[in-house]
Design a protein around this motif. Structure first.
Motif, PDB file in Angstrom:
ATOM      1  N   TYR A   1       0.945   4.308  -2.991  1.00  0.00           N
ATOM      2  CA  TYR A   1       0.731   5.733  -2.809  1.00  0.00           C
ATOM      3  C   TYR A   1       1.976   6.566  -3.118  1.00  0.00           C
ATOM      4  O   TYR A   1       1.877   7.688  -3.593  1.00  0.00           O
ATOM      5  CB  TYR A   1       0.192   6.033  -1.409  1.00  0.00           C
TER       6      TYR A   1
ATOM      7  N   GLN B   1       1.860   6.955  -6.826  1.00  0.00           N
ATOM      8  CA  GLN B   1       0.823   7.900  -7.242  1.00  0.00           C
ATOM      9  C   GLN B   1       1.272   9.351  -7.055  1.00  0.00           C
ATOM     10  O   GLN B   1       0.928  10.228  -7.828  1.00  0.00           O
ATOM     11  CB  GLN B   1      -0.471   7.674  -6.440  1.00  0.00           C
ATOM     12  N   LYS B   2       2.052   9.599  -6.026  1.00  0.00           N
ATOM     13  CA  LYS B   2       2.536  10.954  -5.761  1.00  0.00           C
ATOM     14  C   LYS B   2       3.775  11.287  -6.581  1.00  0.00           C
ATOM     15  O   LYS B   2       4.252  12.405  -6.562  1.00  0.00           O
ATOM     16  CB  LYS B   2       2.856  11.121  -4.263  1.00  0.00           C
TER      17      LYS B   2
ATOM     18  N   THR C   1       0.836  -1.199   0.000  1.00  0.00           N
ATOM     19  CA  THR C   1       0.000   0.000   0.000  1.00  0.00           C
ATOM     20  C   THR C   1       0.870   1.249   0.000  1.00  0.00           C
ATOM     21  O   THR C   1       0.607   2.212  -0.721  1.00  0.00           O
ATOM     22  CB  THR C   1      -0.935   0.002   1.223  1.00  0.00           C
TER      23      THR C   1
END
Length: 86
Positions: free
Chosen positions: A79, A82-83, A75
């Motif tokens: 993220y 994604q950033k 997880t």
């Protein structure tokens, strides 16, 4: 047919032990479901070769105890990607 199932259970256990594999990895490798892997190791193999079953079960128990950590790391990676950090 029964001989095939017994042979598969032994091969699955050996793979789990040698590769330190999870149920999911083993299922993918052998082209069977996770529930079949679990049944082969926890039920069928105990009757065929109890010592091998115990060794495979030990690896699966360690993997099960660590899965929440692997899930958290996955997880985190998701993220970060994604950033655009990683």
């Amino acid at each position: 047919m029964k001989g095939y199932i017994e042979e598969r259970a032994i091969n699955i256990a050996n793979y789990i032990i040698e590769e330190n594999a999870t149920v999911r990895q083993t299922a993918k490798k052998f082209g069977i479901s996770k529930s079949t892997v679990h049944k082969d190791v926890t039920e069928r193999l105990v009757q065929i070769n109890p010592a091998l079953a115990a060794r495979a079960r030990k690896v699966l128990d360690v993997n099960k105890s660590e899965r929440h950590i692997r899930g958290g790391l996955a997880t985190r990676e998701k993220y970060l990607h994604q950033k655009g950090i990683v």
